[in-house]
Design a protein around this motif. Structure first.
Motif, PDB file in Angstrom:
ATOM      1  N   LEU A  80     -10.616   5.816 -23.582  1.00  0.00           N
ATOM      2  CA  LEU A  80     -11.823   5.914 -23.946  1.00  0.00           C
ATOM      3  C   LEU A  80     -11.714   5.170 -25.258  1.00  0.00           C
ATOM      4  CD1 LEU A  80     -12.718   9.669 -24.259  1.00  0.00           C
ATOM      5  CD2 LEU A  80     -13.441   8.057 -22.594  1.00  0.00           C
ATOM      6  N   ALA A  81     -12.981   4.195 -25.377  1.00  0.00           N
ATOM      7  CA  ALA A  81     -13.256   3.775 -26.781  1.00  0.00           C
ATOM      8  C   ALA A  81     -14.403   4.164 -27.585  1.00  0.00           C
ATOM      9  CB  ALA A  81     -13.606   2.210 -26.550  1.00  0.00           C
ATOM     10  N   VAL A  82     -14.140   4.819 -28.645  1.00  0.00           N
ATOM     11  CA  VAL A  82     -15.084   5.943 -29.109  1.00  0.00           C
ATOM     12  C   VAL A  82     -15.228   5.118 -30.485  1.00  0.00           C
ATOM     13  CG1 VAL A  82     -15.235   8.282 -29.671  1.00  0.00           C
ATOM     14  CG2 VAL A  82     -14.321   7.796 -27.831  1.00  0.00           C
ATOM     15  N   ASP A  83     -16.708   4.816 -30.640  1.00  0.00           N
ATOM     16  CA  ASP A  83     -16.890   4.235 -32.048  1.00  0.00           C
ATOM     17  C   ASP A  83     -16.648   5.482 -33.180  1.00  0.00           C
ATOM     18  OD1 ASP A  83     -18.175   2.126 -31.115  1.00  0.00           O
ATOM     19  OD2 ASP A  83     -20.089   2.643 -31.487  1.00  0.00           O
TER      20      ASP A  83
ATOM     21  N   GLU B  58     -15.299  17.175 -30.651  1.00  0.00           N
ATOM     22  CA  GLU B  58     -14.084  18.014 -30.344  1.00  0.00           C
ATOM     23  C   GLU B  58     -13.906  18.382 -28.925  1.00  0.00           C
ATOM     24  OE1 GLU B  58     -14.333  21.178 -34.001  1.00  0.00           O
ATOM     25  OE2 GLU B  58     -15.624  21.805 -32.223  1.00  0.00           O
ATOM     26  N   GLY B  59     -12.895  18.041 -28.539  1.00  0.00           N
ATOM     27  CA  GLY B  59     -12.284  18.348 -26.950  1.00  0.00           C
ATOM     28  C   GLY B  59     -12.965  17.280 -26.165  1.00  0.00           C
ATOM     29  N   ALA B  60     -13.789  17.717 -25.178  1.00  0.00           N
ATOM     30  CA  ALA B  60     -14.546  16.952 -24.427  1.00  0.00           C
ATOM     31  C   ALA B  60     -16.043  16.766 -24.694  1.00  0.00           C
ATOM     32  CB  ALA B  60     -14.401  17.326 -22.960  1.00  0.00           C
ATOM     33  N   SER B  61     -16.479  17.263 -26.081  1.00  0.00           N
ATOM     34  CA  SER B  61     -17.843  17.117 -26.528  1.00  0.00           C
ATOM     35  C   SER B  61     -17.967  15.822 -27.506  1.00  0.00           C
ATOM     36  CB  SER B  61     -18.008  18.380 -26.907  1.00  0.00           C
ATOM     37  OG  SER B  61     -19.488  18.532 -27.384  1.00  0.00           O
ATOM     38  N   PHE B  62     -18.967  15.158 -27.334  1.00  0.00           N
ATOM     39  CA  PHE B  62     -19.171  13.850 -28.146  1.00  0.00           C
ATOM     40  C   PHE B  62     -20.518  14.214 -29.032  1.00  0.00           C
ATOM     41  CE2 PHE B  62     -16.634  12.640 -24.599  1.00  0.00           C
ATOM     42  CZ  PHE B  62     -15.647  11.875 -25.257  1.00  0.00           C
ATOM     43  N   TRP B  63     -20.616  14.024 -30.246  1.00  0.00           N
ATOM     44  CA  TRP B  63     -21.604  14.307 -31.096  1.00  0.00           C
ATOM     45  C   TRP B  63     -22.109  12.737 -31.489  1.00  0.00           C
ATOM     46  CZ3 TRP B  63     -18.288  17.859 -34.310  1.00  0.00           C
ATOM     47  CH2 TRP B  63     -18.288  19.112 -33.723  1.00  0.00           C
TER      48      TRP B  63
ATOM     49  N   GLY C   3     -21.316  16.766 -23.412  1.00  0.00           N
ATOM     50  CA  GLY C   3     -19.915  16.751 -22.960  1.00  0.00           C
ATOM     51  C   GLY C   3     -19.828  15.783 -21.756  1.00  0.00           C
ATOM     52  N   ILE C   4     -20.762  14.774 -21.445  1.00  0.00           N
ATOM     53  CA  ILE C   4     -20.992  13.978 -20.510  1.00  0.00           C
ATOM     54  C   ILE C   4     -20.609  14.257 -19.202  1.00  0.00           C
ATOM     55  CG2 ILE C   4     -20.259  11.439 -19.984  1.00  0.00           C
ATOM     56  CD1 ILE C   4     -19.854  10.981 -23.070  1.00  0.00           C
ATOM     57  N   LYS C   5     -19.365  14.070 -18.564  1.00  0.00           N
ATOM     58  CA  LYS C   5     -18.933  14.718 -17.207  1.00  0.00           C
ATOM     59  C   LYS C   5     -17.532  14.680 -17.218  1.00  0.00           C
ATOM     60  CE  LYS C   5     -19.989  13.921 -12.407  1.00  0.00           C
ATOM     61  NZ  LYS C   5     -20.576  15.083 -12.430  1.00  0.00           N
ATOM     62  N   PRO C   6     -16.974  16.146 -17.176  1.00  0.00           N
ATOM     63  CA  PRO C   6     -15.613  16.065 -16.933  1.00  0.00           C
ATOM     64  C   PRO C   6     -14.735  15.556 -16.157  1.00  0.00           C
ATOM     65  CG  PRO C   6     -16.683  18.450 -17.305  1.00  0.00           C
ATOM     66  CD  PRO C   6     -17.809  17.296 -17.139  1.00  0.00           C
ATOM     67  N   SER C   7     -15.128  15.451 -15.095  1.00  0.00           N
ATOM     68  CA  SER C   7     -14.499  14.593 -13.804  1.00  0.00           C
ATOM     69  C   SER C   7     -14.220  13.109 -14.269  1.00  0.00           C
ATOM     70  CB  SER C   7     -14.987  14.659 -12.590  1.00  0.00           C
ATOM     71  OG  SER C   7     -16.356  14.075 -12.479  1.00  0.00           O
ATOM     72  N   LEU C   8     -15.445  12.521 -14.836  1.00  0.00           N
ATOM     73  CA  LEU C   8     -15.052  11.181 -15.472  1.00  0.00           C
ATOM     74  C   LEU C   8     -14.126  11.250 -16.543  1.00  0.00           C
ATOM     75  CD1 LEU C   8     -16.020   8.261 -15.847  1.00  0.00           C
ATOM     76  CD2 LEU C   8     -17.771   8.999 -17.282  1.00  0.00           C
ATOM     77  N   LEU C   9     -14.126  12.196 -17.546  1.00  0.00           N
ATOM     78  CA  LEU C   9     -13.201  12.036 -18.687  1.00  0.00           C
ATOM     79  C   LEU C   9     -11.746  12.495 -18.097  1.00  0.00           C
ATOM     80  CD1 LEU C   9     -15.260  14.394 -21.072  1.00  0.00           C
ATOM     81  CD2 LEU C   9     -14.904  11.709 -21.096  1.00  0.00           C
ATOM     82  N   MET C  10     -11.596  13.231 -17.087  1.00  0.00           N
ATOM     83  CA  MET C  10     -10.390  13.405 -16.380  1.00  0.00           C
ATOM     84  C   MET C  10      -9.756  12.291 -15.684  1.00  0.00           C
ATOM     85  SD  MET C  10     -10.424  17.345 -15.217  1.00  0.00           S
ATOM     86  CE  MET C  10     -11.463  17.262 -14.062  1.00  0.00           C
TER      87      MET C  10
ATOM     88  N   PRO D  95     -24.936  19.340 -19.531  1.00  0.00           N
ATOM     89  CA  PRO D  95     -26.221  19.544 -20.232  1.00  0.00           C
ATOM     90  C   PRO D  95     -26.067  18.748 -21.514  1.00  0.00           C
ATOM     91  CG  PRO D  95     -25.262  21.735 -19.485  1.00  0.00           C
ATOM     92  CD  PRO D  95     -24.328  20.694 -19.314  1.00  0.00           C
ATOM     93  N   VAL D  96     -27.372  18.337 -22.006  1.00  0.00           N
ATOM     94  CA  VAL D  96     -27.353  17.632 -23.428  1.00  0.00           C
ATOM     95  C   VAL D  96     -28.075  18.678 -24.793  1.00  0.00           C
ATOM     96  CG1 VAL D  96     -28.857  15.770 -24.526  1.00  0.00           C
ATOM     97  CG2 VAL D  96     -27.579  15.334 -22.484  1.00  0.00           C
ATOM     98  N   THR D  97     -27.570  18.652 -25.641  1.00  0.00           N
ATOM     99  CA  THR D  97     -28.282  19.535 -26.835  1.00  0.00           C
ATOM    100  C   THR D  97     -28.510  18.432 -27.936  1.00  0.00           C
ATOM    101  OG1 THR D  97     -26.905  21.362 -25.945  1.00  0.00           O
ATOM    102  CG2 THR D  97     -27.886  21.288 -28.206  1.00  0.00           C
ATOM    103  N   ILE D  98     -29.683  18.767 -28.381  1.00  0.00           N
ATOM    104  CA  ILE D  98     -29.944  18.141 -29.848  1.00  0.00           C
ATOM    105  C   ILE D  98     -30.054  19.367 -30.585  1.00  0.00           C
ATOM    106  CG2 ILE D  98     -31.754  16.753 -31.213  1.00  0.00           C
ATOM    107  CD1 ILE D  98     -32.496  15.418 -28.752  1.00  0.00           C
ATOM    108  N   ASP D  99     -29.160  19.193 -31.767  1.00  0.00           N
ATOM    109  CA  ASP D  99     -29.058  20.144 -32.879  1.00  0.00           C
ATOM    110  C   ASP D  99     -29.479  19.531 -34.062  1.00  0.00           C
ATOM    111  OD1 ASP D  99     -27.754  21.913 -34.595  1.00  0.00           O
ATOM    112  OD2 ASP D  99     -25.843  22.096 -33.701  1.00  0.00           O
ATOM    113  N   PHE D 100     -30.492  20.202 -34.691  1.00  0.00           N
ATOM    114  CA  PHE D 100     -30.973  20.040 -35.895  1.00  0.00           C
ATOM    115  C   PHE D 100     -30.571  20.710 -37.123  1.00  0.00           C
ATOM    116  CE2 PHE D 100     -33.900  19.511 -32.397  1.00  0.00           C
ATOM    117  CZ  PHE D 100     -34.640  18.412 -32.612  1.00  0.00           C
ATOM    118  N   GLY D 101     -29.494  21.230 -36.757  1.00  0.00           N
ATOM    119  CA  GLY D 101     -28.758  21.994 -38.005  1.00  0.00           C
ATOM    120  C   GLY D 101     -27.739  21.215 -38.741  1.00  0.00           C
ATOM    121  N   GLU D 102     -26.455  21.576 -38.353  1.00  0.00           N
ATOM    122  CA  GLU D 102     -25.680  20.887 -39.011  1.00  0.00           C
ATOM    123  C   GLU D 102     -25.349  19.533 -39.097  1.00  0.00           C
ATOM    124  OE1 GLU D 102     -20.728  21.405 -38.687  1.00  0.00           O
ATOM    125  OE2 GLU D 102     -21.808  22.433 -37.323  1.00  0.00           O
ATOM    126  N   ASP D 103     -25.084  19.012 -40.424  1.00  0.00           N
ATOM    127  CA  ASP D 103     -24.840  17.605 -40.405  1.00  0.00           C
ATOM    128  C   ASP D 103     -23.573  17.179 -39.921  1.00  0.00           C
ATOM    129  OD1 ASP D 103     -24.798  14.807 -41.035  1.00  0.00           O
ATOM    130  OD2 ASP D 103     -25.008  15.134 -43.129  1.00  0.00           O
TER     131      ASP D 103
END
Length: 162
Positions: A23-26, A32-37, A6-13, A150-158
């Motif tokens: 934002l320039a997102v590749d 979804e929302g404020a969470s980047f994968w 989610g990086i930092k909500p205050s930065l996104l706001m 927080p940062v999460t690495i997800d080994f599940g869903e592609d």
């Protein structure tokens, strides 16, 4: 497999509310929302010392970039091609690449060993701090020790199809 952040909500706001902010997102970055994968870069991960694609690996490389622009399009910072690796002791480092200069900076400290969750499918660091080197990437707005999401690495869903 992907890095979810989610990086930092205050930065996104700030970016969303600043005149000319954006934002320039590749296209390869999902979310979804404020969470980047950021999707796993298998070849770069395998090339890192201790790198791999399983929860017991000690280094992971991800692709994609999110750049932040503030008032009237002024550049604020970028999270580019993040790499997460174990350090000596129990902390980890997340580096980011400045794609324009080609310089990689150890920008964030992931404090402690990651928490495992969901039957070993997730690795999560709840304390993420800007490092001394990373403070310079944000124009002095986020000094060393500033907490990010927080940062999460997800080994599940592609998430390739998202």
């Amino acid at each position: 497999m992907h890095l979810d952040w989610g990086i930092k909500p205050s930065l996104l706001m700030y970016v969303a509310g600043a005149p000319g902010g954006r934002l320039a997102v590749d296209p390869e970055v999902g979310g979804e929302g404020a969470s980047f994968w950021f999707r796993l870069d298998v070849e770069r991960s395998a090339a890192l010392p201790g790198g791999g694609t399983t929860p017991d690996a000690r280094a992971f490389a991800f692709g994609g970039s999110v750049a932040f622009f503030g008032h009237f399009g002024s550049f604020v910072g970028e999270i580019g091609d993040p790499e997460v690796r174990a350090d000596e002791g129990d902390s980890w480092t997340m580096s980011v690449l400045d794609r324009e200069s080609g310089v990689r900076t150890d920008a964030f400290r992931l404090v402690g060993e990651p928490e495992g969750a969901d039957g070993g499918r997730l690795l999560r660091w709840t304390q993420v701090e800007v490092s001394e080197a990373g403070a310079g990437l944000w124009g002095g707005n986020y000094p060393a020790g500033t907490r990010f999401e927080p940062v999460t690495i997800d080994f599940g869903e592609d998430v390739t199809s998202r």
